[in-house]
Design an enzyme around this catalytic site. Structure first.
Site, mmCIF file in Angstrom:
data_model
loop_
_atom_site.group_PDB
_atom_site.id
_atom_site.type_symbol
_atom_site.label_atom_id
_atom_site.label_comp_id
_atom_site.label_asym_id
_atom_site.label_seq_id
_atom_site.Cartn_x
_atom_site.Cartn_y
_atom_site.Cartn_z
ATOM 1 N N ASP A 13 0.327 -1.258 0.334
ATOM 2 C CA ASP A 13 0.069 -0.176 -0.105
ATOM 3 C C ASP A 13 1.375 1.267 0.000
ATOM 4 O O ASP A 13 0.204 2.289 1.187
ATOM 5 C CB ASP A 13 -1.024 -0.270 1.113
ATOM 6 C CG ASP A 13 -1.664 -1.427 1.543
ATOM 7 O OD1 ASP A 13 -1.991 -1.681 0.428
ATOM 8 O OD2 ASP A 13 -2.027 -2.294 2.396
ATOM 9 N N HIS A 41 -4.032 -2.287 -6.267
ATOM 10 C CA HIS A 41 -4.354 -0.648 -6.900
ATOM 11 C C HIS A 41 -4.826 0.655 -7.085
ATOM 12 O O HIS A 41 -5.765 0.285 -8.057
ATOM 13 C CB HIS A 41 -2.528 -0.966 -8.113
ATOM 14 C CG HIS A 41 -2.178 -2.275 -7.595
ATOM 15 N ND1 HIS A 41 -0.805 -2.702 -8.526
ATOM 16 C CD2 HIS A 41 -0.998 -2.328 -6.251
ATOM 17 C CE1 HIS A 41 0.195 -3.568 -7.920
ATOM 18 N NE2 HIS A 41 -0.532 -3.148 -6.547
#
Ligand code: IMP
Length: 425
Positions: A13, A41
């Site tokens: 992340d 994503h």
């Protein structure tokens, strides 16, 4: 021509999606090399947000071919949904998305087993998986009872393989309180997925070797992060694949000698989703504030992410195991308002100061972080276009990170949009 690997330098992340999307406009091939639909994503462009789980983040650049490499585990149902979702926002995957015929398949029983096993674990042993079937699919791969994408195209052999895999799987599902599965529950669905995915499935290893021979620009896109690596991460609180640069080679068939740039992506602070040690975690209001300002909620599961200060001991370790030669720092703007900012520069373990990353997860749970404190810059960094324009305090903070880790700074991201990125020479 460059062969770049983009790697999460923390626990995932870090904002890889944005960076890959940004670099894609100059890239012929963008290749995912590990993980599966556990990744999320997030891309923001034209005022819209789009989350990709399997398809490489280059899909929105028309000239870019996107490859899902052999190291990825693919949920065919999710992939088909994502192909449709991408199509709806105007990108056409047909002819531009190629899927390795040797990538392993995530079947519904992998997801059932992932969830049943996780539910059966005690609170202390829970990993906090995404429940997407990642672990069991990789277990079947290494146990050599998995199905590969090419098997979806051959109904007869698929039946035999599913029947064989279910012999073991149903015993485990039963043991962990899950519902058992029959071959007929999944076979027809997988035949249909195979037919729909047939035009995309190919020998991507050969394709990438040809791309290398014709000097194409290639970008290898990692999912998750170095500290979730099965071998080098905080085991057992890891994912079941190798997000590190070695995984980029095994997960694509591109040899290590072909890699030219290993780009580590780190946030200006640190987050983790799921269980496991996190030495610089902030358990106080500040952690909650960073979560709120940084929008730190899982892109795949929506879970709140644990937040804390950037940990340079962990980052240096990540730089070493990956051979990073470029660093990108994202989400600097999240710290803009703070009076002071900290960086973890060492740990205290049993009264001693250590500067290496302990591989013993129990030790890592016990360490106390040692911080260096910096004055905050308390002004917005959004829209800044050059390093020199940053307030001195922000420059000092960024310089301290790179000099400790020993990797040059390549990019700084100061906001979610692609335009909010500074490239350094
Ligand atoms: P799994 O990959 O679903 O088996 O989950 C194993 C661990 O990796 C859990 O702690 C997850 O929260 C974490 N994880 C998996 N994918 C991601 C990701 O994309 N970002 C951050 N953490 C992840």
């Amino acid at each position: 021509m460059p062969v770049r690997v983009v790697i999460g330098a923390q626990w995932g992340d870090e904002g890889k999606g944005k960076i890959v999307a940004l670099l894609s406009n100059k890239t012929n091939y963008v290749v995912r090399y590990q993980g599966g639909a556990n990744a999320g994503h997030t891309l923001k462009f034209d005022g819209k947000t789009f989350v990709l789980h399997l398809i490489p983040s280059g899909i929105f650049h028309e000239g870019t071919t996107c490859v899902i490499g052999n190291g990825v585990v693919i949920d065919p149902i999710k992939l088909l949904e994502e192909i449709e979702a991408v199509r709806k926002v105007g990108a056409e995957p047909m002819g531009r998305l190629l899927v390795s015929e040797t990538a392993h398949v995530i079947l519904p029983y992998h997801k059932a087993l992932d969830q049943a096993r996780e539910n059966a674990r005690s609170e202390v042993l829970k990993i906090g998986t995404t429940g997407r079937g990642i672990g069991p699919a990789y277990v079947h791969k290494t146990a050599r009872i998995g199905l590969r994408m090419m098997d979806l195209l051959d109904a007869k052999s698929m039946r035999e393989k599913i029947e064989y895999a279910l012999d073991d799987t149903n015993v485990l599902l039963d043991l962990h309180g899950g519902e058992t599965v029959q071959t007929s529950d999944v076979l027809q669905q997988m035949i249909e997925c195979g037919e729909k995915l047939r035009p995309y499935i190919t020998n991507t290893t050969q394709l990438l070797h040809e791309a290398l021979e014709s000097d194409k620009d290639i970008l290898l896109e990692g999912a998750q992060g170095a500290l979730l690596d099965l071998d080098h991460g905080t085991y057992p609180f890891v994912t079941s694949s190798s997000p590190t640069s070695g995984g980029a080679c095994t997960g694509t068939g591109i040899p290590p000698t072909a890699l030219t740039h290993v780009m580590g992506i780190t946030k200006a602070y640190c987050t983790r989703v799921g269980n496991g040690p996190f030495p610089t975690e902030l358990h106080d209001d500040l952690g909650a504030e960073i979560r709120k300002i940084g929008g730190e909620f899982g892109a795949t599961t929506g879970r709140p992410r644990r937040c804390g200060w950037i940990d340079l001991v962990a980052l240096k370790y990540a730089a070493r195991i990956n051979g990073m030669n470029e660093l990108t720092i994202t989400k600097l703007d999240v710290l803009d308002h703070l009076e002071e900012v900290k960086i973890g520069v060492a740990y205290k373990l049993d009264g001693k100061i250590i500067t290496h990353f302990p591989l013993n997860t129990n030790d890592l749970e016990r360490v106390e972080p040692v911080y260096e404190t910096f004055k905050g810059w308390q002004t917005s960094t959004n829209g800044i276009k050059t390093f020199e324009e940053f307030p001195t305090q922000a420059q000092d903070f960024l310089n301290a990170i790179c000099s400790y880790v020993g990797v040059p700074l390549k990019m700084i991201s100061t906001g979610p949009d692609r335009s909010e990125t500074i490239r350094l020479n």
